[in-house]
Design a protein around this motif. Sequence first.
Motif, PDB file in Angstrom:
ATOM      1  N   TRP A  61      31.044  19.015   4.672  1.00  0.00           N
ATOM      2  CA  TRP A  61      30.517  20.379   4.823  1.00  0.00           C
ATOM      3  C   TRP A  61      29.033  20.386   4.483  1.00  0.00           C
ATOM      4  N   LYS A  62      28.260  21.147   5.245  1.00  0.00           N
ATOM      5  CA  LYS A  62      26.840  21.320   4.955  1.00  0.00           C
ATOM      6  C   LYS A  62      26.478  22.770   5.203  1.00  0.00           C
ATOM      7  N   GLY A  63      25.686  23.344   4.321  1.00  0.00           N
ATOM      8  CA  GLY A  63      25.286  24.744   4.464  1.00  0.00           C
ATOM      9  C   GLY A  63      24.336  25.145   3.368  1.00  0.00           C
ATOM     10  N   GLY A  64      24.252  26.450   3.134  1.00  0.00           N
ATOM     11  CA  GLY A  64      23.372  26.971   2.097  1.00  0.00           C
ATOM     12  C   GLY A  64      21.907  26.862   2.472  1.00  0.00           C
ATOM     13  N   TYR A  65      21.617  26.978   3.750  1.00  0.00           N
ATOM     14  CA  TYR A  65      20.240  26.831   4.224  1.00  0.00           C
ATOM     15  C   TYR A  65      19.372  27.986   3.720  1.00  0.00           C
ATOM     16  N   LYS A  66      18.242  27.637   3.145  1.00  0.00           N
ATOM     17  CA  LYS A  66      17.330  28.648   2.616  1.00  0.00           C
ATOM     18  C   LYS A  66      15.922  28.061   2.571  1.00  0.00           C
ATOM     19  N   LYS A  67      14.955  28.916   2.775  1.00  0.00           N
ATOM     20  CA  LYS A  67      13.551  28.529   2.660  1.00  0.00           C
ATOM     21  C   LYS A  67      12.994  29.208   1.419  1.00  0.00           C
ATOM     22  N   ARG A  68      12.349  28.419   0.557  1.00  0.00           N
ATOM     23  CA  ARG A  68      11.803  28.955  -0.687  1.00  0.00           C
ATOM     24  C   ARG A  68      10.327  28.573  -0.783  1.00  0.00           C
ATOM     25  N   THR A  69       9.496  29.550  -1.081  1.00  0.00           N
ATOM     26  CA  THR A  69       8.059  29.313  -1.222  1.00  0.00           C
ATOM     27  C   THR A  69       7.726  29.136  -2.696  1.00  0.00           C
ATOM     28  N   ALA A  89       0.261  25.698  -2.932  1.00  0.00           N
ATOM     29  CA  ALA A  89       1.519  26.363  -2.577  1.00  0.00           C
ATOM     30  C   ALA A  89       2.256  25.482  -1.573  1.00  0.00           C
ATOM     31  N   ARG A  90       3.571  25.548  -1.607  1.00  0.00           N
ATOM     32  CA  ARG A  90       4.366  24.749  -0.671  1.00  0.00           C
ATOM     33  C   ARG A  90       5.662  25.472  -0.355  1.00  0.00           C
ATOM     34  N   THR A  91       6.298  25.044   0.707  1.00  0.00           N
ATOM     35  CA  THR A  91       7.578  25.609   1.117  1.00  0.00           C
ATOM     36  C   THR A  91       8.650  24.534   1.002  1.00  0.00           C
ATOM     37  N   GLU A  92       9.762  24.875   0.377  1.00  0.00           N
ATOM     38  CA  GLU A  92      10.918  23.976   0.273  1.00  0.00           C
ATOM     39  C   GLU A  92      12.003  24.477   1.213  1.00  0.00           C
ATOM     40  N   PHE A  93      12.615  23.559   1.928  1.00  0.00           N
ATOM     41  CA  PHE A  93      13.752  23.892   2.786  1.00  0.00           C
ATOM     42  C   PHE A  93      14.998  23.370   2.088  1.00  0.00           C
ATOM     43  N   LEU A  94      15.857  24.279   1.656  1.00  0.00           N
ATOM     44  CA  LEU A  94      17.028  23.934   0.843  1.00  0.00           C
ATOM     45  C   LEU A  94      18.289  23.880   1.691  1.00  0.00           C
ATOM     46  N   TYR A 106      46.624  22.049   1.061  1.00  0.00           N
ATOM     47  CA  TYR A 106      45.339  22.706   1.283  1.00  0.00           C
ATOM     48  C   TYR A 106      44.661  23.143  -0.014  1.00  0.00           C
ATOM     49  N   VAL A 107      44.763  22.290  -1.033  1.00  0.00           N
ATOM     50  CA  VAL A 107      44.104  22.516  -2.314  1.00  0.00           C
ATOM     51  C   VAL A 107      43.026  21.449  -2.478  1.00  0.00           C
ATOM     52  N   ILE A 108      41.847  21.849  -2.951  1.00  0.00           N
ATOM     53  CA  ILE A 108      40.738  20.917  -3.147  1.00  0.00           C
ATOM     54  C   ILE A 108      41.050  20.030  -4.348  1.00  0.00           C
ATOM     55  N   ARG A 109      41.173  18.741  -4.108  1.00  0.00           N
ATOM     56  CA  ARG A 109      41.457  17.781  -5.184  1.00  0.00           C
ATOM     57  C   ARG A 109      40.175  17.203  -5.763  1.00  0.00           C
ATOM     58  N   SER A 110      39.130  17.083  -4.934  1.00  0.00           N
ATOM     59  CA  SER A 110      37.824  16.657  -5.445  1.00  0.00           C
ATOM     60  C   SER A 110      36.750  17.159  -4.504  1.00  0.00           C
ATOM     61  N   ILE A 111      35.585  17.391  -5.065  1.00  0.00           N
ATOM     62  CA  ILE A 111      34.423  17.822  -4.286  1.00  0.00           C
ATOM     63  C   ILE A 111      33.224  17.070  -4.843  1.00  0.00           C
ATOM     64  N   HIS A 112      32.529  16.357  -3.955  1.00  0.00           N
ATOM     65  CA  HIS A 112      31.381  15.545  -4.364  1.00  0.00           C
ATOM     66  C   HIS A 112      30.141  16.032  -3.637  1.00  0.00           C
ATOM     67  N   VAL A 113      29.088  16.254  -4.394  1.00  0.00           N
ATOM     68  CA  VAL A 113      27.813  16.674  -3.821  1.00  0.00           C
ATOM     69  C   VAL A 113      27.128  15.428  -3.265  1.00  0.00           C
ATOM     70  N   LEU A 114      26.817  15.470  -1.957  1.00  0.00           N
ATOM     71  CA  LEU A 114      26.166  14.338  -1.304  1.00  0.00           C
ATOM     72  C   LEU A 114      24.660  14.548  -1.141  1.00  0.00           C
ATOM     73  N   GLY A 115      24.267  15.765  -0.816  1.00  0.00           N
ATOM     74  CA  GLY A 115      22.857  16.070  -0.620  1.00  0.00           C
ATOM     75  C   GLY A 115      22.497  17.344  -1.353  1.00  0.00           C
ATOM     76  N   ASP A 116      21.420  17.302  -2.132  1.00  0.00           N
ATOM     77  CA  ASP A 116      21.074  18.434  -2.973  1.00  0.00           C
ATOM     78  C   ASP A 116      19.580  18.400  -3.254  1.00  0.00           C
ATOM     79  N   VAL A 117      19.023  19.529  -3.662  1.00  0.00           N
ATOM     80  CA  VAL A 117      17.630  19.616  -4.085  1.00  0.00           C
ATOM     81  C   VAL A 117      17.626  19.918  -5.580  1.00  0.00           C
ATOM     82  N   LYS A 118      17.071  19.004  -6.336  1.00  0.00           N
ATOM     83  CA  LYS A 118      17.004  19.177  -7.791  1.00  0.00           C
ATOM     84  C   LYS A 118      15.748  19.957  -8.150  1.00  0.00           C
TER      85      LYS A 118
END
Length: 139
Positions: A61-69, A89-94, A106-118
């Motif tokens: 799954w991929k989502g949560g798209y946001k632009k932050r200045t 000043a800069r723009t981050e694309f999250l 249909y129960v989530i047994r594990s969820i691993h974050v693969l791509g993230d912005v720290k």
Amino acid sequence: MNFRLMTVAGLALALAGCTTVGPARNAVEARWNGQPAGTFFAAFGPPQSDVSSGDNTVYAWKGGYKKRTIPAQYAEGENGKKGKKIASARTEFLSCSVQLTVSSDYVIRSIHVLGDVKKSSGPSWCDEFLGGEKAEKAK
């Protein structure tokens, strides 16, 4: 004898259905491990892909798209005025990318974050987006 055998077999089947979930390493795992996958996908959108693996299905799954200045940063000058520019000043694309392992019920047994912005301080974008306010409303 048959009663004992049936009792042991029933107990074995009951224990085989139990799955333990390890300790959460981040807010995303704390919020979603053990929760229905339908609730996750209803709140955040459908997965990009899925692969069957025995009794489990692994979803990407991929989502949560946001632009932050991020505003420019200045050194402190005399009398509280702006000093020399330290950073422009800069723009981050999250966005957030996770892998969900979902059991046959249909129960989530594990969820691993693969791509993230720290962030330098505070929660990462995935922790904020999938483990924060919007995720709590999905309960």
